[in-house]
Design a protein around this motif. Structure first.
Motif, PDB file in Angstrom:
ATOM      1  N   PHE A   1      -5.248  13.275   0.037  1.00 31.61           N
ATOM      2  CA  PHE A   1      -4.613  12.894  -1.329  1.00 31.61           C
ATOM      3  C   PHE A   1      -3.124  12.463  -1.135  1.00 31.61           C
ATOM      4  CE2 PHE A   1      -8.656  14.691  -2.866  1.00 31.61           C
ATOM      5  CZ  PHE A   1      -8.980  13.813  -3.991  1.00 31.61           C
ATOM      6  N   LEU A   2      -2.477  12.996  -0.033  1.00 26.72           N
ATOM      7  CA  LEU A   2      -1.180  12.539   0.027  1.00 26.72           C
ATOM      8  C   LEU A   2      -1.184  11.477   0.950  1.00 26.72           C
ATOM      9  CD1 LEU A   2       0.441  15.910   1.108  1.00 26.72           C
ATOM     10  CD2 LEU A   2       0.814  14.694  -1.058  1.00 26.72           C
ATOM     11  N   SER A   3      -1.843  10.368   0.212  1.00 31.37           N
ATOM     12  CA  SER A   3      -2.049   9.106   0.948  1.00 31.37           C
ATOM     13  C   SER A   3      -2.035   8.126   0.051  1.00 31.37           C
ATOM     14  CB  SER A   3      -3.471   9.266   1.903  1.00 31.37           C
ATOM     15  OG  SER A   3      -4.487   9.115   1.183  1.00 31.37           O
TER      16      SER A   3
ATOM     17  N   PHE B   1      -6.436   6.870  -2.985  1.00 32.36           N
ATOM     18  CA  PHE B   1      -6.817   6.684  -4.263  1.00 32.36           C
ATOM     19  C   PHE B   1      -5.735   6.362  -5.267  1.00 32.36           C
ATOM     20  CE2 PHE B   1      -9.099  10.236  -2.396  1.00 32.36           C
ATOM     21  CZ  PHE B   1     -10.370   9.624  -1.997  1.00 32.36           C
ATOM     22  N   ALA B   2      -4.397   6.459  -4.916  1.00 30.16           N
ATOM     23  CA  ALA B   2      -3.689   6.027  -5.836  1.00 30.16           C
ATOM     24  C   ALA B   2      -2.264   5.532  -5.219  1.00 30.16           C
ATOM     25  CB  ALA B   2      -3.097   7.129  -6.835  1.00 30.16           C
ATOM     26  N   SER B   3      -1.372   4.596  -5.812  1.00 31.06           N
ATOM     27  CA  SER B   3      -0.367   4.095  -5.247  1.00 31.06           C
ATOM     28  C   SER B   3       0.638   5.255  -4.587  1.00 31.06           C
ATOM     29  CB  SER B   3       0.546   3.159  -6.000  1.00 31.06           C
ATOM     30  OG  SER B   3       1.622   2.650  -5.204  1.00 31.06           O
TER      31      SER B   3
ATOM     32  N   LEU C   1       7.488  12.870  -0.276  1.00 35.70           N
ATOM     33  CA  LEU C   1       6.027  12.652  -0.077  1.00 35.70           C
ATOM     34  C   LEU C   1       5.586  11.160   0.382  1.00 35.70           C
ATOM     35  CD1 LEU C   1       4.496  14.543  -2.838  1.00 35.70           C
ATOM     36  CD2 LEU C   1       4.544  15.204  -0.245  1.00 35.70           C
ATOM     37  N   GLN C   2       6.547  10.221  -0.136  1.00 32.15           N
ATOM     38  CA  GLN C   2       6.456   8.876   0.028  1.00 32.15           C
ATOM     39  C   GLN C   2       6.296   8.545   1.569  1.00 32.15           C
ATOM     40  OE1 GLN C   2       8.495   5.537  -1.620  1.00 32.15           O
ATOM     41  NE2 GLN C   2       8.114   6.609  -3.816  1.00 32.15           N
ATOM     42  N   TYR C   3       7.369   9.185   2.221  1.00 33.41           N
ATOM     43  CA  TYR C   3       7.433   8.809   3.637  1.00 33.41           C
ATOM     44  C   TYR C   3       6.217   9.684   4.402  1.00 33.41           C
ATOM     45  CZ  TYR C   3      12.118   7.151   3.271  1.00 33.41           C
ATOM     46  OH  TYR C   3      13.156   6.319   3.047  1.00 33.41           O
ATOM     47  N   PHE C   4       5.888  10.753   3.895  1.00 31.37           N
ATOM     48  CA  PHE C   4       4.817  11.369   4.580  1.00 31.37           C
ATOM     49  C   PHE C   4       3.571  10.521   4.452  1.00 31.37           C
ATOM     50  CE2 PHE C   4       1.237  14.263   4.167  1.00 31.37           C
ATOM     51  CZ  PHE C   4       1.302  14.847   5.498  1.00 31.37           C
TER      52      PHE C   4
ATOM     53  N   ASN D   1      -3.668  -4.277   0.593  1.00 29.09           N
ATOM     54  CA  ASN D   1      -3.201  -2.894   0.334  1.00 29.09           C
ATOM     55  C   ASN D   1      -2.130  -2.595  -0.850  1.00 29.09           C
ATOM     56  OD1 ASN D   1      -3.515  -0.197   0.555  1.00 29.09           O
ATOM     57  ND2 ASN D   1      -1.913  -0.045   2.379  1.00 29.09           N
ATOM     58  N   VAL D   2      -2.367  -2.810  -1.918  1.00 31.02           N
ATOM     59  CA  VAL D   2      -1.523  -2.829  -3.002  1.00 31.02           C
ATOM     60  C   VAL D   2      -1.096  -1.447  -3.204  1.00 31.02           C
ATOM     61  CG1 VAL D   2      -2.024  -4.887  -4.245  1.00 31.02           C
ATOM     62  CG2 VAL D   2      -3.292  -2.848  -5.000  1.00 31.02           C
ATOM     63  N   PHE D   3      -1.661  -0.364  -2.527  1.00 29.47           N
ATOM     64  CA  PHE D   3      -1.597   1.145  -3.036  1.00 29.47           C
ATOM     65  C   PHE D   3      -0.420   1.667  -1.893  1.00 29.47           C
ATOM     66  CE2 PHE D   3      -5.438   2.694  -5.400  1.00 29.47           C
ATOM     67  CZ  PHE D   3      -4.908   1.996  -6.558  1.00 29.47           C
TER      68      PHE D   3
END
Ligand code: ADP
Ligand code: MG
Lengths: 330, 262
Positions: B181-183, B186-188, B196-199, B220-222
């Motif tokens: 989920f930290l990816s 499922f969402a941008s 978290l974004q970096y991760f 890959n718009v997410f």
């Protein structure tokens, strides 16, 4: 020729805090059965695991079939069979599936593996259960299947770690029967047990181990005589105690002991059944009627007490547990 | 050669288990299918402005999530064999040291093929239409399988170390679930807080999802907030991750297996 030799094996766990084996040595002549007798935690499983190449000793040296277990484990695995303390088979699969799988892993062809599975299921009276998942097997059936799996390649040397622990008396008898058959076929067997009667029944020779060392070695008769062999125990009426004791002492050439509270006289006897007959004959003449009369064979506990001066710890815990339970029921 | 043959016997055993306990296979396919349907219809509305609709981005996300869970499955299977003493028995046989762990990873890989086919068909039914042609679609699936396979080796190691099937299954799940989920699955990632974004951008799950999206012909718009390496080269980065994981965990696992004891 020696089939199994272990010299001064040492193994510790938890960075040396637990000494599982503390210089254990033993050897087994080809085609004979050695029983390793010891209480829980004495190092039986550790010994078996080292000899079966599953575990490396910290020091010491061992060979099986003349092959070094540390230097050439793979060659050892080609000639041994192992049935561990707990049945190690795939429970979701059927008995048949298991035996065929292990057969294939021993590099039998598909046809050979099938034939061997059929043969072994027959030999171990498991044919009817062959198509059922192991999950539905009784404890005795599981152990038999586990044993069957260890015999696929007709091993020269077989290791059985507590083959009857946890079985009911019937399962135990059946297992004994199966093992005796195997021994007749000439396999070299090392078996561990917590029960003197089991070692007595199955083994040519017994090694008693305690705290990772062999503390006595010999035939079961020799061990028992070290313990003092059989004892005659009898309970008589209060008024008969002194005359009974006099007779016993005379016949057994020994100083009997007396438990006043229980009115129990106890004496070591060299030739159990013969002494029993003599005692009964003399009692009859003297008109003494014992309330209870028995020949007691030594148990593992007695062997331990005699050899080490301390009781077999786990065994004691178990006995206390049983006593407590019995007490609770009253 | 011998080692591979031995491994295949272990794999066969696992397939045999599936026929004896079909619930395992059924559960293993129902769960991802349920995920496809839930996400498709619960979040489907999110993708109003996504070309082809949300489902085009969702499917790669769920594919990757599903193969990521292979780690837990493998770990649990191995720990179970350990608990039952089966590993001990296998170790007492004259077979290659790699056979048992290799057989298990191959078995879990085969299971993934079945699961991916079922999911792909479900996806098709709810509107997933990859546009890149047969070759790239196949490459996408191969990458998914290989990713699952690499994680399976991590699972082998976890299972051998833990020796407790329930614990290791829970721990692996606790570890992989947030990872998926930290990816960008499922969402941008752009809506996440900065760290978290970096991760999320370096997360192998994200690089895999981005790679597969690319292979199926969708932008890959997410992801891709920064011009970071993984967001620009998701396929290369994913392959690097897989190779590194295998290179570390395959030898570690074989060694652990060799010295394992109950
Ligand atoms: N993996 C292990 N870790 C720590 N201690 C162990 C391990 N295996 C055995 N031991 C300890 O080593 C001793 C001998 O164990 P074991 O060989 O299993 O005895 P037995 O089979 O006679 O019951 C025991 O004190 C046991 O607690
Ligand atoms: Mg034991």
């Amino acid at each position: 020729m020696k089939s199994i030799v272990a010299e001064d094996l040492k193994k510790t766990y938890r960075n040396g805090q637990v000494k599982a084996l503390d210089g254990l040595s033993l050897d087994v002549e080809e085609g004979t059965v050695l029983g390793i007798l010891g209480p829980n935690g004495s190092g039986k499983t550790t010994t078996v695991r080292i000899l079966a190449t599953l575990l490396q000793p910290d020091s010491g040296h061992a060979t099986v079939g003349g092959i070094d277990v540390v230097k050439n484990p793979k060659a050892v695995r080609e000639i041994i069979g192992l049935s561990g303390q707990y049945a190690a088979v795939d429970e979701t699969l059927t008995g048949w599936d298991n035996l065929v799988m292990f057969g294939r892993l021993y590099h039998l062809s598909a046809a050979q593996a099938n034939a061997r599975a059929t043969e072994l299921l027959e030999q171990f009276s498991l044919t009817d259960a062959a198509r059922r998942p192991i999950k539905t097997f009784s404890g005795g059936m599981r152990r038999r299947l586990d044993l069957a799996a260890s015999l696929i390649i007709r091993p020269k040397v077989l290791f059985l770690d507590e083959p009857t622990t946890g079985l009911d008396p019937r399962g135990r008898m059946e297992m004994w029967g199966v093992i005796e058959e195997l021994v007749k076929e000439g396999v070299t067997l090392l078996l561990t047990t917590q029960y003197l009667d089991e070692a007595d029944q199955l083994a040519d020779d017994i090694a008693v181990i305690d705290r990772g060392q062999v503390i006595a070695r010999g035939t079961s008769d020799a061990l028992k005589s070290q313990v003092g062999g059989e004892r005659l125990e009898l309970v008589v009426a209060e008024s008969d105690i002194s005359s009974a004791q006099e007779i016993i002492n005379r016949l057994t050439h020994s100083a009997s002991t007396l438990d006043v509270g229980l009115r129990k006289i106890s004496a070591p006897v060299a030739n159990g059944s013969q002494s029993l007959i003599e005692v009964i004959r003399e009692f009859d003449t003297a008109k003494i009627h014992p309330l209870d009369l028995a020949l007691k064979r030594p148990s593992l506990d007695d062997v331990f007490m005699a050899l080490t001066g301390h009781v077999a710890e786990e065994a004691v815990a178990e006995t206390n547990e049983k006593k407590r339970k019995r007490g609770g029921k009253k | 050669m011998r080692a591979l043959q031995d491994a295949l016997i272990i794999t066969k055993r696992q397939l045999l288990q599936l026929t004896r306990v079909p619930e395992v296979l059924i559960f293993n396919t129902i769960q991802p299918v349920m995920f496809v349907l839930l996400f498709r219809y619960v979040f489907g509305g999110l993708g109003a402005n996504i070309p082809g609709g949300y489902v085009q981005l969702l499917m790669p996300g769920i594919f990757v999530q599903t193969v990521t869970f292979t780690l837990a499955a493998t770990a649990q299977g191995l720990a179970q064999d350990m608990e039952k003493g089966l590993i001990d028995r296998f170790r007492s046989l004259p077979i290659a040291r790699s056979a048992v762990v290799m057989g298990r990873t191959l078995g879990d890989g085969l299971l993934n093929i079945v699961v991916l086919i079922v999911m792909g068909l479900t996806g098709y039914l709810v509107g997933w239409r990859p546009t890149s042609g047969a070759l790239k679609i196949t490459l996408g699936f191969l990458m998914l399988l290989f990713f699952g396979y690499a994680l399976s080796w991590v699972g082998v190691f976890a299972g051998l170390v833990s020796k407790d099937a329930r614990v290791v299954a829970n721990v692996s799940f606790l570890f992989t679930f947030p990872l998926t989920f930290l990816s960008n699955a499922f969402a941008s990632t752009t809506s996440m807080p900065r760290p978290l974004q970096y991760f999320a951008e370096w997360n192998p799950v994200s690089t895999m999802v981005a790679a597969v999206r690319q292979l199926y012909g969708f932008k890959n718009v997410f992801g891709a907030t920064a011009n970071s390496y993984p967001s620009k080269h998701p396929i290369t980065m994913s392959l690097v991750y897989m190779v590194v994981l295998m290179a570390i965990f395959a030898p570690l696992s074989v060694r652990k297996y060799k010295n394992s004891s109950k």
